[in-house]
Design a protein around this motif. Structure first.
Motif, PDB file in Angstrom:
ATOM      1  N   CYS A 202       0.805  -1.227   0.000  1.00  0.00           N
ATOM      2  CA  CYS A 202       0.000   0.000   0.000  1.00  0.00           C
ATOM      3  C   CYS A 202       0.835   1.273   0.000  1.00  0.00           C
ATOM      4  O   CYS A 202       0.279   2.376   0.047  1.00  0.00           O
ATOM      5  N   THR A 210      -5.736   2.267  -0.040  1.00  0.00           N
ATOM      6  CA  THR A 210      -5.111   1.506   1.041  1.00  0.00           C
ATOM      7  C   THR A 210      -6.155   0.794   1.880  1.00  0.00           C
ATOM      8  O   THR A 210      -6.009  -0.399   2.221  1.00  0.00           O
ATOM      9  N   GLU A 214      -6.567  -3.240   2.528  1.00  0.00           N
ATOM     10  CA  GLU A 214      -6.602  -3.810   3.875  1.00  0.00           C
ATOM     11  C   GLU A 214      -7.868  -4.649   4.075  1.00  0.00           C
ATOM     12  O   GLU A 214      -7.818  -5.718   4.692  1.00  0.00           O
ATOM     13  N   THR A 230       5.398  -4.038   6.178  1.00  0.00           N
ATOM     14  CA  THR A 230       4.817  -2.695   6.185  1.00  0.00           C
ATOM     15  C   THR A 230       5.637  -1.763   7.062  1.00  0.00           C
ATOM     16  O   THR A 230       6.163  -2.173   8.100  1.00  0.00           O
ATOM     17  N   SER A 232       4.061   0.883   8.104  1.00  0.00           N
ATOM     18  CA  SER A 232       2.997   1.501   8.890  1.00  0.00           C
ATOM     19  C   SER A 232       2.633   0.591  10.055  1.00  0.00           C
ATOM     20  O   SER A 232       2.041  -0.481   9.867  1.00  0.00           O
ATOM     21  N   GLN A 234       0.399   1.265  12.216  1.00  0.00           N
ATOM     22  CA  GLN A 234      -1.057   1.267  12.293  1.00  0.00           C
ATOM     23  C   GLN A 234      -1.645   0.205  11.369  1.00  0.00           C
ATOM     24  O   GLN A 234      -2.601  -0.488  11.722  1.00  0.00           O
ATOM     25  N   GLN A 235      -1.058   0.064  10.174  1.00  0.00           N
ATOM     26  CA  GLN A 235      -1.539  -0.955   9.246  1.00  0.00           C
ATOM     27  C   GLN A 235      -1.291  -2.359   9.793  1.00  0.00           C
ATOM     28  O   GLN A 235      -2.171  -3.222   9.739  1.00  0.00           O
ATOM     29  N   ARG A 238      -3.853  -3.137  12.282  1.00  0.00           N
ATOM     30  CA  ARG A 238      -5.195  -3.341  11.728  1.00  0.00           C
ATOM     31  C   ARG A 238      -5.357  -4.694  11.047  1.00  0.00           C
ATOM     32  O   ARG A 238      -6.411  -5.331  11.162  1.00  0.00           O
ATOM     33  N   VAL A 239      -4.336  -5.142  10.297  1.00  0.00           N
ATOM     34  CA  VAL A 239      -4.560  -6.284   9.409  1.00  0.00           C
ATOM     35  C   VAL A 239      -3.981  -7.602   9.907  1.00  0.00           C
ATOM     36  O   VAL A 239      -4.374  -8.668   9.430  1.00  0.00           O
TER      37      VAL A 239
END
Length: 278
Positions: A202, A210, A214, A230, A232, A234-235, A238-239
């Motif tokens: 992403c 993005t 996700e 990643t 990120s 935060q990503q 989340r995933v």
């Protein structure tokens, strides 16, 4: 390991939002790395990495730039073989089979372990041919109708069918960036892989695209073992359900995503998660 281990409740963190927590997988690992080191000439990029990657979860690799996470990801389907002077020591097992053994069929390996790269890279072909190419060269179909079915189902799984079903003859490169990345994911799953590797999928996309990728990763979880690199955090929160923190070519800490982000054991992990370096 007991199958009766209950799921933990979601852990809430003000920085990362809801971090999903899941019970430990009860099956054996899909991928098992043992004392893996990767060299580019004399330079050692990865040192003594050991990790078990489960079949049914999304596993995230996080860490600062240059820490070795992408290098290790590429070693899982031997993409580093394409780099002159690269060599791998140790073992990486796929369902118990050493992928670096003598006589390993690399084409078969890469069919079992698909890869989605940082920058969308659709073939300069039609949308249809982007998906049909892999099943055709691997002899997966006996008729055009079977191939049509694979193309449609792959695009549906990638959440792209409704957007492109009336223009399958258009070039894949004419799609938007987010659509191109979903096309590349559809292309990867068209040959029915067992593992999907995603190297910052992403990083070149806008926030809306993005979010769609996700969502797609979450929808694909359970069908495939998914590993995502990643930048990120935060990503990752989340995933993923499992997270490995890389630093200076080593894995510092590996565990459930909820533990890594809310209760890390290692001080270096805590420092990275809280932004003290990276």
């Amino acid at each position: 390991m007991s199958a009766s281990v209950p799921a933990q409740p979601d852990a809430i963190d003000s920085t990362f939002g809801t971090v999903s927590a899941f019970p430990e997988p009860v099956e054996g690992p899909k991928i098992a790395a043992r004392n893996v080191s990767v060299y580019y000439g004399e330079k050692r990029a990865i040192e003594d990495v050991s990790i078990d990657i489960p079949k049914s979860y999304v596993t995230a690799f996080i860490g600062p730039s240059g820490c070795g996470k992408s290098t290790f990801l590429r070693s899982i389907n031997r993409m580093n073989d394409t780099i002159p002077g690269a060599r791998v020591e140790g073992q990486i097992l796929l369902d118990g089979e050493d992928i670096y053994r003598s006589g390993m069929d690399i084409v078969e390996l890469r069919a079992r372990v698909g890869m989605v790269f940082q920058k969308p890279n659709p073939f300069p072909k039609s949308i249809y041919e982007n998906i049909a190419y892999g099943p055709r060269i691997h002899g997966m179909t006996n008729s055009r109708s079977e191939l049509d079915g694979i193309v449609e189902s792959s695009l549906q799984r990638a959440g792209l069918w409704d957007e492109v079903k009336d223009r399958l003859s258009d070039s894949g490169t004419a799609l938007s960036g987010g659509q191109q990345q979903r096309l590349c994911i559809a292309r990867a799953i068209a040959i029915d892989p067992e593992v999907i590797l995603m190297d910052e999928p992403c990083s070149a996309l806008d926030p809306i695209a993005t979010a769609r990728i996700e969502e797609l990763i979450d929808e694909l979880r359970g069908r495939y073992a998914i590993v995502i690199v990643t930048h990120s955090m935060q990503q990752a929160a989340r995933v993923s359900q499992r997270t490995a923190f890389f630093h200076l070519g080593r894995i510092v800490e590996y565990g459930t995503t909820s533990d890594i982000f809310t209760n890390p054991r290692e001080e270096r992990t805590k420092d990275y998660i809280t932004g003290r370096y990276g």
